[in-house]
Motif scaffolding. Structure first.
Motif, PDB file in Angstrom:
ATOM      1  N   ILE A   8       0.871  -1.176   0.000  1.00  0.00           N
ATOM      2  CA  ILE A   8       0.000   0.000   0.000  1.00  0.00           C
ATOM      3  C   ILE A   8       0.907   1.224   0.000  1.00  0.00           C
ATOM      4  N   ASP A   9       0.535   2.220  -0.781  1.00  0.00           N
ATOM      5  CA  ASP A   9       1.339   3.432  -0.858  1.00  0.00           C
ATOM      6  C   ASP A   9       1.072   4.295   0.383  1.00  0.00           C
ATOM      7  N   ASN A  10       2.039   4.304   1.297  1.00  0.00           N
ATOM      8  CA  ASN A  10       1.830   5.027   2.555  1.00  0.00           C
ATOM      9  C   ASN A  10       2.022   6.533   2.437  1.00  0.00           C
ATOM     10  N   GLU A  11       2.532   6.963   1.281  1.00  0.00           N
ATOM     11  CA  GLU A  11       2.726   8.407   1.064  1.00  0.00           C
ATOM     12  C   GLU A  11       1.377   9.129   0.957  1.00  0.00           C
ATOM     13  N   LEU A  12       0.369   8.376   0.522  1.00  0.00           N
ATOM     14  CA  LEU A  12      -0.918   9.009   0.272  1.00  0.00           C
ATOM     15  C   LEU A  12      -1.752   9.003   1.542  1.00  0.00           C
ATOM     16  N   SER A  13      -2.053  10.192   2.054  1.00  0.00           N
ATOM     17  CA  SER A  13      -2.891  10.191   3.258  1.00  0.00           C
ATOM     18  C   SER A  13      -4.301  10.616   2.890  1.00  0.00           C
ATOM     19  N   PRO A  14      -5.237   9.681   3.035  1.00  0.00           N
ATOM     20  CA  PRO A  14      -6.613   9.946   2.634  1.00  0.00           C
ATOM     21  C   PRO A  14      -7.222  11.106   3.409  1.00  0.00           C
ATOM     22  N   ASN A  15      -8.001  11.886   2.705  1.00  0.00           N
ATOM     23  CA  ASN A  15      -8.660  13.031   3.296  1.00  0.00           C
ATOM     24  C   ASN A  15     -10.130  12.978   2.879  1.00  0.00           C
ATOM     25  N   GLY A  16     -11.024  12.749   3.831  1.00  0.00           N
ATOM     26  CA  GLY A  16     -12.448  12.654   3.477  1.00  0.00           C
ATOM     27  C   GLY A  16     -12.861  11.256   3.058  1.00  0.00           C
ATOM     28  N   PHE A  17     -11.978  10.278   3.245  1.00  0.00           N
ATOM     29  CA  PHE A  17     -12.317   8.877   2.988  1.00  0.00           C
ATOM     30  C   PHE A  17     -11.308   8.011   3.735  1.00  0.00           C
ATOM     31  N   SER A  18     -11.629   6.704   3.856  1.00  0.00           N
ATOM     32  CA  SER A  18     -10.698   5.796   4.533  1.00  0.00           C
ATOM     33  C   SER A  18     -10.434   4.593   3.627  1.00  0.00           C
ATOM     34  N   VAL A  19      -9.318   3.910   3.881  1.00  0.00           N
ATOM     35  CA  VAL A  19      -8.969   2.706   3.112  1.00  0.00           C
ATOM     36  C   VAL A  19      -8.564   1.617   4.097  1.00  0.00           C
ATOM     37  N   VAL A  20      -9.270   0.482   4.060  1.00  0.00           N
ATOM     38  CA  VAL A  20      -8.877  -0.670   4.886  1.00  0.00           C
ATOM     39  C   VAL A  20      -8.954  -1.927   4.034  1.00  0.00           C
ATOM     40  N   PRO A  21      -8.104  -2.933   4.331  1.00  0.00           N
ATOM     41  CA  PRO A  21      -8.167  -4.170   3.550  1.00  0.00           C
ATOM     42  C   PRO A  21      -9.438  -4.959   3.850  1.00  0.00           C
ATOM     43  N   PHE A  22      -9.957  -5.642   2.858  1.00  0.00           N
ATOM     44  CA  PHE A  22     -11.129  -6.509   3.000  1.00  0.00           C
ATOM     45  C   PHE A  22     -10.733  -7.717   3.847  1.00  0.00           C
ATOM     46  N   ALA A  23     -11.583  -8.092   4.820  1.00  0.00           N
ATOM     47  CA  ALA A  23     -11.190  -9.113   5.796  1.00  0.00           C
ATOM     48  C   ALA A  23     -10.764 -10.437   5.144  1.00  0.00           C
ATOM     49  N   GLU A  24     -11.514 -10.910   4.156  1.00  0.00           N
ATOM     50  CA  GLU A  24     -11.229 -12.247   3.625  1.00  0.00           C
ATOM     51  C   GLU A  24     -10.096 -12.305   2.626  1.00  0.00           C
ATOM     52  N   ASN A  25      -9.768 -11.178   2.031  1.00  0.00           N
ATOM     53  CA  ASN A  25      -8.621 -11.144   1.123  1.00  0.00           C
ATOM     54  C   ASN A  25      -8.050  -9.731   1.127  1.00  0.00           C
ATOM     55  N   PRO A  26      -6.885  -9.553   1.774  1.00  0.00           N
ATOM     56  CA  PRO A  26      -6.357  -8.195   1.965  1.00  0.00           C
ATOM     57  C   PRO A  26      -5.865  -7.531   0.677  1.00  0.00           C
ATOM     58  N   ARG A  27      -5.913  -8.245  -0.452  1.00  0.00           N
ATOM     59  CA  ARG A  27      -5.588  -7.550  -1.719  1.00  0.00           C
ATOM     60  C   ARG A  27      -6.684  -6.542  -2.056  1.00  0.00           C
ATOM     61  N   LEU A  28      -7.933  -6.917  -1.772  1.00  0.00           N
ATOM     62  CA  LEU A  28      -9.076  -6.045  -2.058  1.00  0.00           C
ATOM     63  C   LEU A  28      -9.153  -4.950  -0.994  1.00  0.00           C
ATOM     64  N   GLN A  29      -9.154  -3.697  -1.417  1.00  0.00           N
ATOM     65  CA  GLN A  29      -9.206  -2.573  -0.478  1.00  0.00           C
ATOM     66  C   GLN A  29     -10.640  -2.054  -0.376  1.00  0.00           C
ATOM     67  N   VAL A  30     -11.056  -1.731   0.845  1.00  0.00           N
ATOM     68  CA  VAL A  30     -12.385  -1.155   1.034  1.00  0.00           C
ATOM     69  C   VAL A  30     -12.220   0.346   1.243  1.00  0.00           C
ATOM     70  N   VAL A  31     -12.697   1.109   0.281  1.00  0.00           N
ATOM     71  CA  VAL A  31     -12.566   2.572   0.322  1.00  0.00           C
ATOM     72  C   VAL A  31     -13.917   3.133   0.743  1.00  0.00           C
ATOM     73  N   LYS A  32     -13.921   3.894   1.826  1.00  0.00           N
ATOM     74  CA  LYS A  32     -15.208   4.413   2.311  1.00  0.00           C
ATOM     75  C   LYS A  32     -15.197   5.935   2.314  1.00  0.00           C
TER      76      LYS A  32
END
Ligand SMILES: [Fe+2]
Length: 321
Positions: A8-32
């Motif tokens: 995951i690119d840690n340089e990018l700090s989300p603003n107005g949304f969040s990013v977490v890995p999907f529980a069953e497969n951490p390749r899939l990112q959940v962007v909220k």
């Protein structure tokens, strides 16, 4: 062959949304998207309306820019970094709930259009005649492909296999569902397919295969390309395969494709994702295969999806007439 690491690119700090890995497969990112972002988007974009973005293509870029600005220009860069990174290559975009009065269909079309234009340019969807398509699954169906058939599993495939337009990514957004049991999305990352090496190192891996489609797709030509049609910058394979629309011309091709389909359907690393109404799955189409689990029979079954498919900006081309 090395398997892609999840970075995951840690340089990018989300603003107005969040990013977490999907529980069953951490390749899939959940962007909220945060509720404030969603509220502002509704306020600024819904007055424009879907008809306006259909009639004036530049407005699609305008609403993408509005969404990006609401996140301090961080959303577009994050989405592109997830989708282009082979280790992840997929996200499910969701919204935090809000209390507001708005038309959910208009909102969904405008939101997926803003997202598509942050990652590239959608192709004209020949089946629907617009830059997006809406299609439904009901309990009964008499169409000419498995797309709308409820009671069978739709096999794993890549989109854009039988069209000339480059299909770097695909967006599948759940618009509506009623009486739905089953019907989850099925996902498999190419690097988690245990037989990848067997098929990629096969003598037919780079041989042109002919691809064709039934009348409902409105694609009048046939095209030819290998299943493993190109490699990425690290020399790892990218794939374009769909079992229904390959047209083998001899026994070895027929057997190769049959065994590929059988292997994919038996793959244990395939996982299910339940996509709630209003959420969208966005996939790097060349490193993720997708399908759909079967639905349980129900007279009132109704499910509607919106899809957009397209190319990254650098791959978008003028159309030759
Ligand atoms: Fe598909």
């Amino acid at each position: 062959m090395k398997t892609s690491a999840i970075k995951i690119d840690n340089e990018l700090s989300p603003n107005g949304f969040s990013v977490v890995p999907f529980a069953e497969n951490p390749r899939l990112q959940v962007v909220k998207l945060a509720s404030e972002t969603v509220k502002e988007f509704i306020e600024q974009v819904l007055p424009l309306g879907v008809q306006a973005i259909e009639y004036k293509p530049f407005l699609r870029f305008r609403i993408a820019d509005i969404l990006n600005k609401l996140t301090n220009d961080t959303l577009g860069a994050s989405l592109l970094s997830i989708i282009k990174n082979r280790g992840t290559g997929a996200f499910m975009l969701q919204c935090e709930p809000i209390v507001a009065n708005f038309d959910p269909l208009e909102f969904n079309i405008l939101l997926s259009t803003a997202v598509s234009h942050l990652i590239g340019v959608p192709n004209l969807d020949a089946m629907y005649g617009k830059f997006y398509a809406r299609f439904s699954v009901k309990n009964e169906d008499d169409s000419d492909s498995y797309l709308r058939q409820a009671h069978r599993r739709m096999e794993l495939h890549n989109d854009g296999t039988y069209v000339k337009e480059r299909t770097d990514w695909v967006i599948m957004q759940k618009i509506a569902e009623e009486n739905m049991e089953g019907g989850d999305s099925l996902l498999l990352h190419l690097d988690e397919w245990q037989d990848l090496e067997k098929f990629y190192n096969h003598p037919l891996a780079k041989e042109d295969i002919q691809w064709t489609s039934p009348a409902s797709k409105n694609v009048s030509y046939k095209i030819q390309h290998p299943v493993f049609f190109e490699e990425d910058e690290n020399n790892q394979p990218k794939m374009l395969f769909i079992d229904q629309f390959s047209e083998p011309l001899n026994m070895p091709q027929g057997q190769y494709l049959y065994e590929m389909g059988t292997s994919l359907e038996a793959e244990k690393n395939t996982f299910n994702v339940r996509v709630p109404v209003g959420s969208m799955l966005v996939l790097n189409n060349h490193v993720w295969l997708h399908g759909r689990d079967k639905f349980l029979a129900n007279k009132g079954l109704y499910r509607e999806l919106l899809r957009q498919r397209g190319a990254y900006y650098e791959n978008a081309k003028l159309v030759e007439n």
